[in-house]
Design an enzyme around this catalytic site. Structure first.
Site, PDB file in Angstrom:
ATOM      1  N   SER A 196      -0.142 -27.211 -42.201  1.00  0.00           N
ATOM      2  CA  SER A 196       0.520 -26.318 -43.157  1.00  0.00           C
ATOM      3  C   SER A 196       1.205 -25.191 -42.376  1.00  0.00           C
ATOM      4  O   SER A 196       2.039 -25.468 -41.530  1.00  0.00           O
ATOM      5  CB  SER A 196      -0.513 -25.791 -44.164  1.00  0.00           C
ATOM      6  OG  SER A 196       0.132 -25.149 -45.222  1.00  0.00           O
ATOM      7  N   ASP A 266       2.117 -47.259 -59.102  1.00  0.00           N
ATOM      8  CA  ASP A 266       0.980 -47.656 -58.265  1.00  0.00           C
ATOM      9  C   ASP A 266       1.128 -49.084 -57.744  1.00  0.00           C
ATOM     10  O   ASP A 266       0.817 -49.378 -56.589  1.00  0.00           O
ATOM     11  CB  ASP A 266      -0.328 -47.497 -59.065  1.00  0.00           C
ATOM     12  CG  ASP A 266      -1.569 -47.816 -58.243  1.00  0.00           C
ATOM     13  OD1 ASP A 266      -1.435 -47.965 -57.018  1.00  0.00           O
ATOM     14  OD2 ASP A 266      -2.666 -47.910 -58.818  1.00  0.00           O
ATOM     15  N   ASP A 269       3.572 -51.094 -54.377  1.00  0.00           N
ATOM     16  CA  ASP A 269       3.196 -51.471 -53.012  1.00  0.00           C
ATOM     17  C   ASP A 269       2.357 -52.744 -52.998  1.00  0.00           C
ATOM     18  O   ASP A 269       1.896 -53.177 -51.946  1.00  0.00           O
ATOM     19  CB  ASP A 269       2.440 -50.317 -52.344  1.00  0.00           C
ATOM     20  CG  ASP A 269       1.300 -49.799 -53.209  1.00  0.00           C
ATOM     21  OD1 ASP A 269       0.654 -50.612 -53.905  1.00  0.00           O
ATOM     22  OD2 ASP A 269       1.051 -48.586 -53.213  1.00  0.00           O
ATOM     23  N   ALA A 271      -0.616 -53.144 -54.487  1.00  0.00           N
ATOM     24  CA  ALA A 271      -2.052 -52.922 -54.686  1.00  0.00           C
ATOM     25  C   ALA A 271      -2.286 -51.883 -55.773  1.00  0.00           C
ATOM     26  O   ALA A 271      -1.814 -50.749 -55.658  1.00  0.00           O
ATOM     27  CB  ALA A 271      -2.698 -52.457 -53.383  1.00  0.00           C
ATOM     28  N   ASP A 273      -4.458 -49.554 -56.648  1.00  0.00           N
ATOM     29  CA  ASP A 273      -5.618 -48.866 -56.083  1.00  0.00           C
ATOM     30  C   ASP A 273      -5.607 -47.375 -56.389  1.00  0.00           C
ATOM     31  O   ASP A 273      -6.346 -46.601 -55.787  1.00  0.00           O
ATOM     32  CB  ASP A 273      -5.675 -49.096 -54.565  1.00  0.00           C
ATOM     33  CG  ASP A 273      -4.394 -48.669 -53.864  1.00  0.00           C
ATOM     34  OD1 ASP A 273      -3.453 -48.218 -54.548  1.00  0.00           O
ATOM     35  OD2 ASP A 273      -4.316 -48.773 -52.631  1.00  0.00           O
ATOM     36  N   ILE A 275      -3.309 -45.381 -55.634  1.00  0.00           N
ATOM     37  CA  ILE A 275      -2.607 -44.672 -54.558  1.00  0.00           C
ATOM     38  C   ILE A 275      -1.173 -45.188 -54.492  1.00  0.00           C
ATOM     39  O   ILE A 275      -0.957 -46.404 -54.441  1.00  0.00           O
ATOM     40  CB  ILE A 275      -3.294 -44.918 -53.202  1.00  0.00           C
ATOM     41  CG1 ILE A 275      -4.720 -44.368 -53.237  1.00  0.00           C
ATOM     42  CG2 ILE A 275      -2.513 -44.274 -52.062  1.00  0.00           C
ATOM     43  CD1 ILE A 275      -5.602 -44.938 -52.167  1.00  0.00           C
ATOM     44  N   ASP A 409       0.860 -34.890 -50.753  1.00  0.00           N
ATOM     45  CA  ASP A 409       0.865 -33.444 -50.514  1.00  0.00           C
ATOM     46  C   ASP A 409       1.382 -32.713 -51.747  1.00  0.00           C
ATOM     47  O   ASP A 409       2.522 -32.906 -52.167  1.00  0.00           O
ATOM     48  CB  ASP A 409       1.709 -33.105 -49.282  1.00  0.00           C
ATOM     49  CG  ASP A 409       1.405 -31.712 -48.749  1.00  0.00           C
ATOM     50  OD1 ASP A 409       1.334 -30.766 -49.570  1.00  0.00           O
ATOM     51  OD2 ASP A 409       1.243 -31.558 -47.528  1.00  0.00           O
ATOM     52  N   HIS A 449      -2.737 -32.027 -49.434  1.00  0.00           N
ATOM     53  CA  HIS A 449      -2.247 -31.046 -48.468  1.00  0.00           C
ATOM     54  C   HIS A 449      -3.301 -30.790 -47.390  1.00  0.00           C
ATOM     55  O   HIS A 449      -4.280 -30.106 -47.650  1.00  0.00           O
ATOM     56  CB  HIS A 449      -1.863 -29.747 -49.180  1.00  0.00           C
ATOM     57  CG  HIS A 449      -1.189 -28.762 -48.276  1.00  0.00           C
ATOM     58  ND1 HIS A 449      -0.043 -29.066 -47.579  1.00  0.00           N
ATOM     59  CD2 HIS A 449      -1.503 -27.493 -47.932  1.00  0.00           C
ATOM     60  CE1 HIS A 449       0.316 -28.016 -46.860  1.00  0.00           C
ATOM     61  NE2 HIS A 449      -0.552 -27.057 -47.058  1.00  0.00           N
TER      62      HIS A 449
END
Ligand SMILES: *[C@@H]1O[C@H](CO)[C@@H](O)[C@H](O)[C@H]1NC(C)=O
Ligand SMILES: *[C@@H]1O[C@H](CO)[C@@H](O)[C@H](O)[C@H]1NC(C)=O
Ligand SMILES: *[C@@H]1O[C@H](CO)[C@@H](O)[C@H](O)[C@H]1NC(C)=O
Ligand SMILES: *[C@@H]1O[C@H](CO)[C@@H](O)[C@H](O)[C@H]1NC(C)=O
Ligand SMILES: *[C@@H]1O[C@H](CO)[C@@H](O)[C@H](O)[C@H]1NC(C)=O
Ligand SMILES: *[C@@H]1O[C@H](CO)[C@@H](O)[C@H](O)[C@H]1NC(C)=O
Ligand SMILES: *[C@@H]1O[C@H](CO)[C@@H](O)[C@H](O)[C@H]1NC(C)=O
Ligand SMILES: *[C@@H]1O[C@H](CO)[C@@H](O)[C@H](O)[C@H]1NC(C)=O
Length: 540
Positions: A196, A266, A269, A271, A273, A275, A409, A449
């Protein structure tokens, strides 16, 4: 800057070894003697104390605002026998900083300087503990003022100058001299690690003080600092300061927006998951959340005006002539960015900068205009922007720069690291394959972050209050161990591997690991097994 350098050149050469004057077995004696033995104008050792491994150190004079901004107590259980040295250092004729050096008995010969975050002002005791437990002579300073407020900058250009670049530089070179004086020899290699604001300091050191460090870890950096301030203030101003307004987007509504974004992105990609592995692929259509006859619960659906607002909040900031001033926030941060940007208050990082640096304390930050934003973006005291893109001096001295940025982030957009990477590539006429020789950039999915997040976020930047020895970890899993392997053995990282914990809580059992790709590669799920298997992913 020339003045500063001559000021310092006069101070440093005459420090002499204290450890060498004492029997080698008597680390404790050498430590207690250090404070009185060390006497030099401009550098005052306030005390030196031996702290044994396992000692529970309580920091009683830690500024309250540092506690508030870090959300944790600086109490440390010592992970190693160290000599703790507290130092007051003059940074100019009328400014100073406090610095602590934790000098481990089991010294590996390495030196580590840790960065500061936000507007602080806060010695990072966790860095001191982590570094010294890993065998580094480690320093952390207060960056020229105490606490996390920007008030000390007001009418004190010398304090602002310390914050912009000087304290981290001076603290690092004094830290090296302290270690040299204590152990009787120079550190073999010197490292910096920060995130940061500390990531910005890492880049500043590579840009302007290339001789100081052999290896730099600079994560989630607040690069283009002035534009960052303008952009962040703009977000809060778009979100609105009237939380009663019918257009204000409540925290619960942000939850609904986040779920919709995950629904849309989601799976991109490969997957499901939770993320978003690569936020560049995600272009959410918020219109799907517009209220209608059946979907009419205003805590779950959006008005057209609110859709416009969400879209504007996830746009970059442009200059009047249409050039990019600052990139956009990543999709996926809809709920985690609430406190900093969407809550109806301008966070102190931004309001303090307007009140104590750009304007004055009477400035009403709720009336921010476009002109105010541009004024902030255009005011670059002491080159705090940290945007110099020629890193050739750092490369020439053999330096290695490892940078990373979380895809989740919620405070500093990932794209600022990407945009800076491209500017370096252009300025130095070097494609990524050639920049790889000294500068490698990793985008880390599931990392918020600097710390925490929904995925494999732990990459060795933090000790999370545990007492790990970074050097005992596989360099693939630990950036501190990796930068040492790169600098000292030429083992450059092809990827960095993050660890995810059960319940996302650091210190609980390991849930899975995932490799994070070196830019410009992106991670693709190739579906061989579960998404938690690191071999189910490949960098393309
Ligand atoms: C360390 O000391 C603090 C009080 O200063 C106490 O709260 C904490 O429990 C202690 N930790 C350990 C592991 O003894
Ligand atoms: C400190 O010195 C600088 C440079 O000479 C000057 O600009 C500043 O006003 C001084 N600050 C104080 C508080 O005297
Ligand atoms: C910061 O606090 C330390 C004590 O922890 C004190 O010695 C120092 O003078 C303070 N610095 C400033 C600029 O107030
Ligand atoms: C919102 O409404 C509440 C109660 O109606 C009031 O107390 C508060 O001051 C209002 N807030 C703003 C920002 O207008
Ligand atoms: C109302 O919106 C929901 C999604 O929020 C959608 O599933 C539904 O089809 C919409 N109904 C009408 C009548 O447009
Ligand atoms: C809101 O939607 C529900 C069904 O989801 C429906 O029963 C109700 O009549 C709607 N209310 C209005 C005011 O349209
Ligand atoms: C746009 O404005 C910025 C800052 O005022 C300037 O640096 C840039 O060169 C301008 N770009 C163009 C295309 O005029
Ligand atoms: C800022 O950077 C420019 C360009 O490198 C340099 O000319 C100038 O002296 C710097 N200013 C300060 C205050 O360091």
């Amino acid at each position: 800057m020339a003045l500063l350098l001559s000021f310092w050149a006069a101070l440093v050469p005459s420090l002499s070894s204290v450890v060498a004057q004492h029997p080698i077995h008597s680390f404790e004696t050498a430590c207690s003697a250090f404070a009185s033995a060390f006497n030099h104008p401009g550098v005052k050792v306030q005390f030196s104390q031996f702290l044994p491994q396992g000692y529970n150190l309580s920091i009683t004079d830690y500024p309250q605002s540092c506690l508030d901004s870090q959300g944790s107590s600086p109490v440390q259980i010592l992970g190693a026998d160290v000599c703790r040295v507290a130092i007051l250092v003059d940074t100019s004729a009328n400014s100073s900083m406090t610095l602590e050096a934790w000098l481990p008995k089991a010294w590996t010969g390495r030196f580590l300087s840790g960065g500061n975050g936000g507007l602080s002002g806060c010695i990072q005791y966790t860095d001191l503990s982590y570094g010294s437990s890993s065998g580094f002579a480690t320093v952390s300073g207060n960056n020229g003022h105490n606490g996390s407020s920007g008030a000390p900058f007001y009418t004190h250009p010398e304090v602002l100058e310390d914050y912009s670049y000087r304290a981290i530089y001076v603290g690092s070179i004094v830290g090296k001299q302290i270690a040299q004086a204590f152990y009787g020899r120079d550190a073999s290699k010197s490292y910096f690690m920060g995130c940061s604001g500390g990531g910005r300091q890492g880049f500043k050191l590579a840009q302007s003080f290339p001789e100081v460090f052999d290896g730099i870890i600079a994560a989630a950096p607040a690069l283009d600092f002035d534009s960052f301030i303008a952009w962040g203030a703009q977000l809060s101003s778009i979100a609105g300061f009237d939380t009663n307004s019918t257009e204000f987007i409540s925290e619960s509504l942000w939850k609904a927006i986040h779920e919709e974004v995950l629904d849309q992105c989601d799976g991109l990609d490969g997957a499901l998951d939770g993320i978003i592995e690569d936020t560049d692929l995600c272009h959410p259509q918020y219109e799907r959340l517009i209220c209608n006859e059946t979907a009419n619960d205003s805590s779950k659906c959006l008005t057209r005006a609110q859709v416009g607002k969400v879209r504007a909040l996830y746009e970059p900031l442009y200059n009047d002539n249409g050039s990019l001033l600052y990139p956009k926030l990543q999709p996926g941060t809809e709920t985690t960015s609430f406190d900093t940007y969407f809550s109806g208050t301008l966070s102190s990082l931004f309001s303090d900068w307007f009140k104590y640096v750009v304007y004055n304390p009477t400035f009403d930050t709720e009336t921010l205009s476009r002109e105010d934003l541009i004024a902030a973006a255009s005011y670059d005291p002491y080159n705090i922007s940290t945007s110099k893109s020629d890193l050739s001096a750092f490369e020439r001295r053999g330096g290695k720069l490892l940078t990373l940025h979380g895809f989740e982030d919620n405070i500093i957009p990932t794209d600022i690291s990407t945009s800076y990477y491209h500017r370096v590539s252009e300025a130095m006429s070097r494609p990524p394959s050639s920049l790889d020789e000294f500068y490698r950039y990793f985008r880390v999915s599931g990392l918020s972050h600097c710390a925490l997040g929904n995925g494999a976020y732990s990459v060795g930047m933090y000790s999370f209050g545990l007492i790990p020895n970074a050097m005992e970890q596989d360099p693939d899993d630990n950036v501190l161990s990796r930068i040492v392997a790169w600098v000292e053995r030429g083992e450059a990282p092809e990827y960095i591997r993050g660890t995810a914990f059960v319940g996302a809580y650091p210190g609980s059992a390991i849930a899975y690991k995932r490799k994070h790709c070196k830019y410009p590669a992106t991670n693709k799920y190739v579906g061989q097994g579960s998404f938690t298997s690191e071999n189910s992913w490949t960098c393309l």
